[in-house]
Scaffold this motif. Structure first.
Motif, short mmCIF file in Angstrom:
data_model
loop_
_atom_site.label_atom_id
_atom_site.label_comp_id
_atom_site.label_asym_id
_atom_site.label_seq_id
_atom_site.Cartn_x
_atom_site.Cartn_y
_atom_site.Cartn_z
N GLY A 68 0.81 -1.21 0.00
CA GLY A 68 0.00 0.00 0.00
C GLY A 68 0.84 1.26 0.00
O GLY A 68 0.55 2.23 -0.71
N LEU A 69 1.92 1.26 0.81
CA LEU A 69 2.83 2.40 0.82
C LEU A 69 3.51 2.59 -0.54
O LEU A 69 3.75 3.72 -0.99
CB LEU A 69 3.89 2.22 1.91
CG LEU A 69 3.38 2.31 3.35
CD1 LEU A 69 4.50 1.99 4.33
CD2 LEU A 69 2.83 3.72 3.63
N CYS A 70 3.79 1.48 -1.18
CA CYS A 70 4.42 1.55 -2.51
C CYS A 70 3.47 2.22 -3.51
O CYS A 70 3.87 3.08 -4.30
CB CYS A 70 4.81 0.15 -2.97
SG CYS A 70 5.69 0.12 -4.54
N PHE A 71 2.20 1.81 -3.46
CA PHE A 71 1.21 2.43 -4.35
C PHE A 71 1.04 3.92 -4.04
O PHE A 71 0.89 4.74 -4.95
CB PHE A 71 -0.14 1.70 -4.23
CG PHE A 71 -0.25 0.50 -5.11
CD1 PHE A 71 -0.32 0.64 -6.49
CD2 PHE A 71 -0.28 -0.78 -4.56
CE1 PHE A 71 -0.42 -0.48 -7.30
CE2 PHE A 71 -0.38 -1.90 -5.36
CZ PHE A 71 -0.45 -1.75 -6.74
N LEU A 72 1.05 4.28 -2.77
CA LEU A 72 0.94 5.68 -2.40
C LEU A 72 2.14 6.47 -2.92
O LEU A 72 1.99 7.60 -3.44
CB LEU A 72 0.86 5.81 -0.87
CG LEU A 72 0.80 7.24 -0.31
CD1 LEU A 72 -0.46 7.95 -0.79
CD2 LEU A 72 0.87 7.22 1.22
N MET A 73 3.33 5.88 -2.83
CA MET A 73 4.54 6.55 -3.30
C MET A 73 4.51 6.76 -4.81
O MET A 73 4.80 7.86 -5.31
CB MET A 73 5.77 5.72 -2.91
CG MET A 73 7.09 6.32 -3.39
SD MET A 73 8.53 5.30 -2.95
CE MET A 73 8.28 3.89 -4.04
N LEU A 74 4.12 5.73 -5.55
CA LEU A 74 4.16 5.86 -7.01
C LEU A 74 3.07 6.80 -7.53
O LEU A 74 3.29 7.56 -8.47
CB LEU A 74 4.09 4.48 -7.67
CG LEU A 74 2.80 3.66 -7.59
CD1 LEU A 74 1.87 3.96 -8.76
CD2 LEU A 74 3.15 2.16 -7.60
N SER A 75 1.87 6.78 -6.93
CA SER A 75 0.80 7.65 -7.41
C SER A 75 1.09 9.12 -7.09
O SER A 75 0.92 10.00 -7.93
CB SER A 75 -0.53 7.23 -6.82
OG SER A 75 -0.51 7.34 -5.40
N SER A 76 1.54 9.38 -5.85
CA SER A 76 1.87 10.75 -5.47
C SER A 76 3.08 11.26 -6.25
O SER A 76 3.13 12.43 -6.67
CB SER A 76 2.16 10.82 -3.96
OG SER A 76 1.03 10.42 -3.22
N GLY A 77 4.07 10.40 -6.45
CA GLY A 77 5.25 10.81 -7.19
C GLY A 77 4.93 11.23 -8.61
O GLY A 77 5.43 12.24 -9.10
N TYR A 78 4.06 10.45 -9.26
CA TYR A 78 3.72 10.79 -10.64
C TYR A 78 2.90 12.08 -10.69
O TYR A 78 3.16 12.96 -11.53
CB TYR A 78 2.94 9.66 -11.30
CG TYR A 78 2.59 9.98 -12.74
CD1 TYR A 78 3.54 9.82 -13.74
CD2 TYR A 78 1.33 10.49 -13.08
CE1 TYR A 78 3.24 10.13 -15.06
CE2 TYR A 78 1.03 10.80 -14.39
CZ TYR A 78 1.99 10.62 -15.37
OH TYR A 78 1.69 10.95 -16.67
N ARG A 79 1.93 12.20 -9.81
CA ARG A 79 1.04 13.38 -9.85
C ARG A 79 1.83 14.66 -9.61
O ARG A 79 1.72 15.63 -10.35
CB ARG A 79 -0.06 13.22 -8.81
CG ARG A 79 -1.01 14.40 -8.73
CD ARG A 79 -2.23 14.04 -7.89
NE ARG A 79 -1.87 13.55 -6.58
CZ ARG A 79 -1.64 14.35 -5.52
NH1 ARG A 79 -1.74 15.65 -5.66
NH2 ARG A 79 -1.33 13.83 -4.35
#
Length: 581
Positions: A68-79
């Protein structure tokens, strides 16, 4: 760096330096995205091996939280990273367009290359965007490298043999893609050039469609546009073919990488050197390699397109630049005007200060040369050298003995107002086109100004009078109406020296007679106020204006110059042929 030394690559380097803060931030954030994307299959594989295979609920919760943290990192990073990269790109697009507008509108702009207005518009709208795309692609490209490093690190950690195989195939694939890049660069450069040419042809066709219809030339103009459009379409197909070959090679390389990883991974599982979860992680990471690899390829493609577009932007910015003058002589209405033109028998040709003088030229080539000089204030030395066949001196317009090209362009309108033959109007009211943001003169002066330009008759046909709205370039007015408003603009602003070129060629004879009489009355009114009427030089062959002038200078074809009045010169048969044709 001077604009004359500007190249596409220096333009791109300056752009990247200006946005380095945003680019670094975008790279850091987008690297979180690519690293997160690479880690997703690795975390899934670890969850299978350590939690599901061991049937441990606490470990399952831990690995799911990590996922879940990984998904949060990748989505926030891209946005957030995409926002930074796009903001830098859009900022540079705005700055380039502003820079181009300032360059081509600068009083010192003297293009050495003939450009249609549509071409300048195409470069400003299309090439600036393509050029600035390198900012976004640079951010994505470096973040893709970060993703590749994460993939490489995981593959080597999961299994040395599988990792080495994948990492050996990937550089070979990138080398193959690099071999295809020059073809894409050439195709992209031709595409952008042909798009600019077709856009220029379309813009100029629409600008002159009414004139073309009047002379029956719309079919020929349409065929020229179709030819330019076909050339752009052919270049588009070539560019798409080059892009398609690169994308096809990318898919092939990704397939080879995945096939190698699957084969070696299955062998390692059979040997007991790797678990099922790790194999799934390896296959997922190997599959993901196509994403950063494709991003790198896209970055190379965008770089070649940006370089080609930047070359055209730099060529426009470097074209026509000259060192502006800095002199600021004292302003006076009765400034002495003179023409220093190689080829004239009298150099310089001096005009009497404070008088209304009409210049008549029998030689058409000399007339065109003088018209350009009186519209721009100076002549391009390179053009003069080509015409004379030697390093000839350029023609000059002198104001009280000072070359107009040496006067500060921002200060020159306080000394001299030059009105070209072509009437250029802006979107706004008639009043704004005459005086701009300045206040109108006193009622008597305003009435004389409107009569001297023929605008008084025009206002009777406009329901809103001076507040009537003019469309861009005056498309809702006739040629004669545009010319009268432009003449009023040239005559406004108080007493100062003025140079006009055929200011009444688009009006009827009655209106022209009224304008000539109005000019005399306006000048007499200015002289009676003690401010001076101002030196007025007109290049024309209109008998009406010649009759109203204080003095006529006749430049005969043999180079001789005669100073007299229209009435006296009428006895000269050569002069009569010139002004009567």
């Amino acid at each position: 760096m001077s604009q004359s030394m500007l190249t596409g690559r220096t333009l791109l380097r300056g752009m990247l330096r200006a946005e380095r803060g945003r680019i670094i931030g975008a790279i850091a954030l987008l690297s979180c995205w690519t690293a997160g994307e690479a880690l997703v299959p690795a975390l899934v594989g670890a969850t299978i091996d350590h939690a599901i295979a061991g049937q441990s609920l606490p470990l399952l919760m831990v690995w799911l939280a990590a996922l879940g943290l990984c998904f949060l990192m990748l989505s926030s990073g891209y946005r957030l990273g995409a926002r930074l990269g796009n903001s830098g790109m859009n900022r540079q697009v705005h700055l380039m367009r502003t820079r181009i507008a300032e360059h081509v509108m600068d009083p010192g702009y003297r293009p050495a290359t003939a450009r249609m207005p549509g071409e300048i518009a195409a470069i400003t709208s299309v090439d600036t965007t393509v050029t600035a795309t390198i900012i976004r692609q640079a951010s994505l490209g470096f973040s893709a490298l970060a993703g590749l490093l994460v993939c490489a690190g995981y593959l080597l950690w999961a299994n040395l043999w599988v990792g080495l195989a994948v990492l050996a195939i990937t550089p070979l694939g990138m080398a193959a893609l690099r071999w295809l890049t020059p073809r894409l660069s050439r195709a992209s450069d031709r595409l952008q050039s042909d798009i600019a040419a077709s856009g220029a042809a379309a813009a100029d066709l629409m600008a002159g469609v009414q004139v073309l219809r009047g002379i029956g030339g719309q079919d020929q103009a349409s065929e020229r546009y179709r030819a330019a459009s076909r050339s752009a379409a052919t270049a588009g197909v070539a560019s798409a073919s080059a892009t398609g070959r690169i994308e096809g090679a990318q898919v092939l390389i990704s397939g080879l990488v995945l096939l190698s990883a699957a084969s070696l991974g299955a062998w390692q599982v059979a040997e007991g050197a790797m678990g099922i979860g790790t194999l799934l992680g390896v296959l997922g990471v190997a599959q993901f390699l196509s994403t950063p690899l494709g991003t790198l390829v896209s970055t190379v493609e965008a770089g070649t397109r940006s370089i080609a577009a930047a070359d055209r932007v730099a060529a426009l910015l470097a074209d026509g630049g000259r060192q502006p003058g800095t002199r600021r002589p004292a302003a006076q209405p009765d400034a002495a005007l003179a023409l220093d033109v190689p080829g004239l028998g009298e150099r310089p040709l001096v005009f009497v200060p404070g008088r209304f003088t009409v210049l008549v030229c029998a030689n058409d080539s000399m007339r065109h040369r003088l018209a350009k000089l009186l519209s721009e204030g100076s002549e391009n030395p390179g053009t003069a050298a080509v015409r004379e066949g030697t390093a000839a001196a350029a023609a000059r317009l002198l104001v009280d003995g000072i070359d107009a090209a040496q006067i500060d362009p921002a200060y020159l309108p306080q000394l001299l107002r030059m009105a070209p033959h072509q009437a250029h109007l802006i979107e706004g009211s008639v009043k704004e086109n005459i005086v701009g943001d300045a206040a109108l003169p006193d009622p008597q002066t305003l009435q004389l100004l409107l009569r001297a330009s023929g605008v008084d008759e025009l206002l009777g046909t406009l329901p809103d009078g001076l507040e009537h709205q003019v469309q861009g370039r005056g498309h809702n007015l006739s040629g004669g109406q545009r010319q009268r408003i432009a003449l009023a603009r040239a005559l406004s602003g108080g007493p100062l020296a003025r140079v006009l070129h055929d200011p009444t060629s688009a009006v009827d004879s009655v209106t022209e007679a009224n304008i000539a009489q109005g000019l005399v009355q306006l000048r007499a009114h200015a002289a009676s106020n003690g401010a001076g009427a101002g030196t007025l030089l007109v290049l024309s062959t209109s008998p009406t204006l010649l009759h109203a002038a204080d003095e006529v200078l006749f430049l005969a074809a043999d180079g001789s110059i005669t100073r007299s009045t229209h009435r006296a010169l009428a006895e000269n048969t050569t002069y009569e042929k010139v002004v009567g044709r």
